[in-house]
Design a protein around this motif. Structure first.
Motif, mmCIF file in Angstrom:
data_model
loop_
_atom_site.group_PDB
_atom_site.id
_atom_site.type_symbol
_atom_site.label_atom_id
_atom_site.label_comp_id
_atom_site.label_asym_id
_atom_site.label_seq_id
_atom_site.Cartn_x
_atom_site.Cartn_y
_atom_site.Cartn_z
ATOM 1 N N GLU A 74 -15.505 -7.649 52.900
ATOM 2 C CA GLU A 74 -15.841 -7.243 54.271
ATOM 3 C C GLU A 74 -15.277 -5.880 54.646
ATOM 4 O O GLU A 74 -15.486 -5.410 55.761
ATOM 5 N N ASN A 75 -14.538 -5.257 53.734
ATOM 6 C CA ASN A 75 -13.971 -3.938 54.033
ATOM 7 C C ASN A 75 -15.082 -2.893 54.168
ATOM 8 O O ASN A 75 -16.055 -2.870 53.410
ATOM 9 N N ALA A 76 -14.928 -2.037 55.169
ATOM 10 C CA ALA A 76 -15.930 -1.005 55.439
ATOM 11 C C ALA A 76 -15.773 0.160 54.460
ATOM 12 O O ALA A 76 -14.656 0.576 54.140
ATOM 13 N N MET A 77 -16.912 0.689 53.994
ATOM 14 C CA MET A 77 -16.914 1.791 53.037
ATOM 15 C C MET A 77 -17.731 2.955 53.590
ATOM 16 O O MET A 77 -18.887 2.789 53.964
ATOM 17 N N SER A 78 -17.122 4.128 53.658
ATOM 18 C CA SER A 78 -17.851 5.361 53.942
ATOM 19 C C SER A 78 -18.133 5.998 52.588
ATOM 20 O O SER A 78 -17.225 6.149 51.775
ATOM 21 N N LEU A 79 -19.378 6.361 52.331
ATOM 22 C CA LEU A 79 -19.787 6.826 51.013
ATOM 23 C C LEU A 79 -20.447 8.197 51.082
ATOM 24 O O LEU A 79 -21.121 8.526 52.064
ATOM 25 N N ILE A 81 -21.077 0.947 55.287
ATOM 26 C CA ILE A 81 -21.504 -0.391 54.910
ATOM 27 C C ILE A 81 -20.286 -1.152 54.399
ATOM 28 O O ILE A 81 -19.249 -0.558 54.084
ATOM 29 N N THR A 82 -20.405 -2.458 54.304
ATOM 30 C CA THR A 82 -19.318 -3.261 53.746
ATOM 31 C C THR A 82 -19.419 -3.256 52.228
ATOM 32 O O THR A 82 -20.473 -2.935 51.649
ATOM 33 N N GLN A 83 -18.330 -3.623 51.584
ATOM 34 C CA GLN A 83 -18.359 -3.728 50.130
ATOM 35 C C GLN A 83 -19.399 -4.763 49.704
ATOM 36 O O GLN A 83 -20.101 -4.565 48.692
ATOM 37 N N ASN A 84 -19.542 -5.856 50.466
ATOM 38 C CA ASN A 84 -20.561 -6.859 50.148
ATOM 39 C C ASN A 84 -21.952 -6.243 50.121
ATOM 40 O O ASN A 84 -22.755 -6.511 49.209
ATOM 41 N N GLU A 85 -22.247 -5.400 51.107
ATOM 42 C CA GLU A 85 -23.565 -4.758 51.173
ATOM 43 C C GLU A 85 -23.749 -3.764 50.043
ATOM 44 O O GLU A 85 -24.843 -3.646 49.459
ATOM 45 N N PHE A 86 -22.681 -3.048 49.710
ATOM 46 C CA PHE A 86 -22.729 -2.076 48.625
ATOM 47 C C PHE A 86 -23.005 -2.768 47.292
ATOM 48 O O PHE A 86 -23.864 -2.340 46.511
ATOM 49 N N THR A 141 -10.075 -2.658 48.159
ATOM 50 C CA THR A 141 -10.269 -3.600 49.270
ATOM 51 C C THR A 141 -9.894 -3.022 50.630
ATOM 52 O O THR A 141 -10.048 -3.697 51.649
ATOM 53 N N SER A 142 -9.428 -1.788 50.656
ATOM 54 C CA SER A 142 -9.058 -1.174 51.934
ATOM 55 C C SER A 142 -10.303 -0.845 52.753
ATOM 56 O O SER A 142 -11.336 -0.441 52.216
ATOM 57 N N SER A 143 -10.181 -1.015 54.044
ATOM 58 C CA SER A 143 -11.260 -0.681 54.980
ATOM 59 C C SER A 143 -10.910 0.654 55.630
ATOM 60 O O SER A 143 -9.999 0.729 56.448
ATOM 61 N N ILE A 144 -11.640 1.710 55.239
ATOM 62 C CA ILE A 144 -11.317 3.046 55.735
ATOM 63 C C ILE A 144 -12.608 3.755 56.153
ATOM 64 O O ILE A 144 -13.077 4.677 55.472
#
Length: 318
Positions: A206-211, A243-248, A282-285
């Protein structure tokens, strides 16, 4: 490694020195510059390379901590783009590398303050220095490093201090997670998927990812160096929402036609014998940039995350 570049910008010849020109991001930066007809490059190399691939580039030898700064003085760069980071294995290795990096950076800063104080420097860091957050972070966010940044921040601090002291024109660029071949994208997701026939999800996912795609990251770094207005900091972000890691992972699994598998925190072998690996993945940044004008008119090469994944999996022949 270092690369000396000459190119026209806004009708005026600009000279760039790129530290880390053969690294993950640096290769993309140099590749785009070599395509220009008005560019001259010189690279400082410290490892064996194919000189056939460098026919159009002048080369000198050295490393970040000892290269001949008199060569820099001879070229008198208008801009230095610093992508070079000394790396190490495990916590002790990273601490040692960071200490060496700190010494190397202080040497460069002390020399610039004496010899070329008007040279602009773009120092490329990373978003892990911001640490976990439930809200999106701008350039003004305080530093609270997590993962690999816990040790590597030490090498960055000389630039932070010099910027605070206003002794040099320094912009610190912090990219989002950089998506590209040969990066964490491959080592943490693609390679395990090929090995285990399932794409891993680390922790809850559920951690948020900026890509951002590595090609766009390189282009924005060059833009930061040549920007008419001095920036103290810039977050380098892609064109799509976080997006979340799950979505990625779902996007990767659909492209590779493989199921997903969840890796729990207690699953500590190999990659996770060092907590920094787990924290980093797993960090949400989530990050954004408060400098809208910087991005005005910029054309992204990867307009979606799917485009970036497709491009880099094709490079890996998948």
């Amino acid at each position: 490694m270092a690369t000396f570049c000459y190119f026209w910008f806004g009708g005026q010849l600009k000279k760039l020195l790129v530290l880390g020109g053969t690294g993950f991001i640096g290769k993309e930066l140099v590749k785009s510059l070599r395509l220009r007809g008005d560019v001259r490059l010189m690279m400082l190399i410290r490892a064996r390379v194919s000189y056939f691939d460098l026919e159009d580039i002048d080369t000198i030898t050295g490393d970040l901590g000892s290269f001949d700064l008199n060569q820099v003085h001879r070229f008198k760069p208008d801009v230095i783009i610093h992508l070079a980071r000394l790396s190490g294995r495990g916590r002790m290795g990273r601490n040692f590398a960071s200490k060496r990096g700190e010494t190397a950076n202080r040497r460069i800063i002390n020399w610039l303050e004496r010899e070329l104080p008007k040279t602009r420097v773009v120092y490329v860091s990373g978003s892990l220095v911001y640490g976990n957050s439930t809200s999106s972070l701008s350039e003004s966010a305080p530093l609270n490093p997590t993962g690999f940044a816990r040790e590597y921040l030490r090498a960055e601090m000389p630039w932070v201090e010099a910027q605070s002291n206003k002794t040099l024109d320094i912009c610190i660029a912090r990219p989002a997670w950089i998506l590209g071949s040969g990066s964490w994208f491959y080592s943490s997701f693609v390679r395990p998927a090929l090995r285990d026939s399932a794409v891993p999800i680390y922790g809850s996912g559920e951690n948020a990812m900026s890509l951002i795609d590595v090609r766009d990251c390189a282009a924005l770094i060059a833009r930061a160096g040549l920007w008419d207005y001095a920036l103290k900091a810039i977050n380098l972000v892609g064109p799509t929402k976080d997006i979340t890691q799950n979505e990625f992972v779902k996007l990767i699994s659909e492209r590779m036609e493989l199921p997903t598998t969840r890796i729990c925190k207690d699953f500590r072998r190999g990659l996770f014998s060092d907590r920094a690996n787990w924290e980093s993945l797993t960090s949400s940044i989530p990050i954004y940039s408060g400098h809208d004008s910087f991005y005005s008119g910029f054309k992204y090469m990867a307009e979606t995350i799917e485009d970036s994944i497709e491009h880099h999996l094709r490079i890996e022949r998948l």
